[in-house]
Design an enzyme around this catalytic site. Structure first.
Site, PDB file in Angstrom:
ATOM      1  CD  GLU A 229      -3.022  -1.117   1.836  1.00 56.55           C
ATOM      2  OE1 GLU A 229      -3.720  -1.959   1.909  1.00 56.55           O
ATOM      3  OE2 GLU A 229      -3.407  -0.238   2.311  1.00 56.55           O
ATOM      4  CB  CYS A 263      -1.699   7.220   1.793  1.00 60.33           C
ATOM      5  SG  CYS A 263      -3.281   6.574   2.560  1.00 60.33           S
TER       6      CYS A 263
END
Ligand code: NDP
Length: 457
Positions: A229, A263
């Site tokens: 990720e 993110c």
């Protein structure tokens, strides 16, 4: 034994010092996890569920202490540390509610004395190498479903969120997870690299693209299940029919929340030319109202930059944008220390020749670009090597959804941004990663399917 010195990024002061792992202790922990995993997997699921429910209760009971530790070690404003902990609770509730059904055996065929079933068995020993920016979220997206599905976990928190990582492990142990089943590895990236050399059955990584690639390369010869990720350069398009004020306030928050160190921070904004000036006016008013300062103060919105080297990245992107003719509306510089501080920074008149529209900024820096129409917006949104999230602000749901269907991203948003749901898969396209967490897919990902062919004699 090596030690790890932990600094407060808001003051530069030493916060703590902890014993760190070395190659021998990493190997010993991995061996102990291997030895303990089968018994944990054999524990009835209801006991594992009760254990995680006790962990959840402990998080609630200690919430204020945990939030303060998080703020001290990563520089996150205290209100946002509390938000992170409070946001973790529904994620845990989701896993508690869904795990049993997600990993139940599936009967898929029954004819003429032949039966077929799909079982879901734990991977075994899984490693979780994690980022510092949302350590409760990214840590527990892996740890909680991995433990619930019967895996042992070797958890390497970021060296910048070590104290939080140790809290997570302490509370899990107090809740009843056996010590060898949940182990924390303390140290820098070298400890993460040592972990890769152990016998593991899955590696679940959250962090930068650069480190993700190194990990994939290290594990390739051993064909270990791998999830990455990674970062993003998440775009949003504000259509001509959007509510300019609503969009601006929402996107200013999406760009600057967590001091831009998310993110899924909004990292690029495209605004239809007819709405551009009005949008920018509201956007600047929203940014002006954000209070920057002591992360422990209740009304602070922008905190410290957690990692000092990120200041250089921000400086570089600012200089590049200025040099290529962008208009700086505010910020564009560091703030006086001690600690790592950067002024909220907004540019207009940007384009894709500029680094700030191409590379992850991971700080309170945003570019706003004018576009002529929907097609240009979609083209620019897709002009990236990343693909984590993307959004459209518009009154027209059908058009927004049609545009978002054309955008390459793991998650898409209509009139919202910077949002993660436990019920939906969290995944990236391209350099934003491979694999996923959250949703029922993010439970099953910690298992492997086992095919049963059963013939009645
Ligand atoms: P890094 O890639 O620097 O570090 C991530 C983890 O990897 C840390 O625990 C780090 O340890 C460890 N590590 C570093 N080098 C190695 C190595 N050679 N082998 C094994 N492990 C290693 O990322 P950050 O922690 O700075 O996190 C920020 C990044 O994470 C951003 O790009 C952000 O977009 C991304 N992110 C992605 C999310 C998503 O869901 N897609 C969610 C949150 C963040 P140490 O810190 O001790 O060096």
């Amino acid at each position: 034994m090596p030690t790890l010195t932990i600094h407060n990024p808001a003051t530069g002061q030493v916060l703590d010092e902890r014993a760190a792992d070395d190659a021998a202790s990493v190997a010993a922990k991995a061996g102990a996890a291997r030895a303990a995993q089968a018994a944990w997997a054999a524990t009835p699921l209801r006991e594992r569920l009760s254990t995680i429910a006790r962990f959840r209760a402990a998080l609630v009971a200690e919430l204020e202490t945990l939030a303060r530790t998080l703020t001290l070690e990563v520089g996150k404003p205290i209100s946002q540390s509390r938000n992170e902990l409070n946001g973790l609770l529904p994620r845990i509730d989701f896993f508690l509610a869904q795990t049993e059904a997600a990993i139940a055996d599936e009967a898929v065929f029954d004819e003429g004395g032949m039966r077929e079933r799909i079982g879901h068995v734990p991977l075994g020993v899984v490693a979780n190498i994690s980022a510092w920016n949302y350590p409760y979220f990214v840590g527990c997206n892996v740890i909680v479903p991995a433990l619930l599905t019967g895996n042992a976990v070797l958890y390497k928190p970021s060296e910048f969120a070590t104290l939080t990582g140790l809290h997570i492990a302490r509370l899990l142990h107090a809740a009843g997870v056996p010590g060898p089943v949940m182990q924390t590895l303390v140290g820098s990236g070298e400890v993460g690299a040592a972990l890769l050399g152990q016998r593991i059955d899955g590696l679940f990584f959250t962090g930068s693209h650069a480190t993700g690639v190194k990990i994939a390369q290290a594990l390739a010869p051993r064909l270990v299940k791998l999830q990455l990720e990674l970062g993003g350069k998440d775009p949003t398009y504000v259509r001509a029919d959007a509510d300019a004020r609503m969009a601006a306030e929402s996107l200013a928050d999406g760009a600057m929340y967590n001091t831009g160190q998310s993110c899924c921070s909004v990292e690029r904004i495209y605004v239809h030319e007819s709405l551009h000036d009005e949008f920018v006016g509201h956007f600047m008013a929203a940014v002006d109202a954000f209070k920057i300062g002591d992360p422990m103060a209740a009304d602070t919105y922008l905190g410290a930059i957690t990692r000092a080297p990120q200041l250089d990245v921000l400086d570089r992107q600012v200089a590049d944008a200025k040099g290529k003719g962008a208009t700086l509306l505010c910020g564009g510089h560091r703030l006086a220390g001690p600690g790592n501080w950067y002024a909220p920074t907004v540019f207009t008149n940007v384009d894709h020749a500029m680094e700030l529209m191409r590379e992850e900024s991971f700080g309170p820096l945003i570019g706003i670009q004018k576009v002529r129409d929907d097609d240009e917006a979609v083209k620019l949104m897709n002009d990236t090597r990343y693909g984590l999230t993307a959004g459209v602000y518009s009154k027209d749901e059908a058009t927004a959804r049609a545009l978002l269907a054309r955008v390459n991203a793991g998650s898409v948003y209509w009139n919202c941004c910077d949002r993660v749901s436990p019920r939906l898969p969290w995944s990236g396209v391209g350099d934003s990663g491979i694999g996923l967490t959250l949703s029922t897919h993010g439970i099953r990902t910690f298992t492997r399917p086992k095919a049963w062919h059963l013939r009645q004699p």
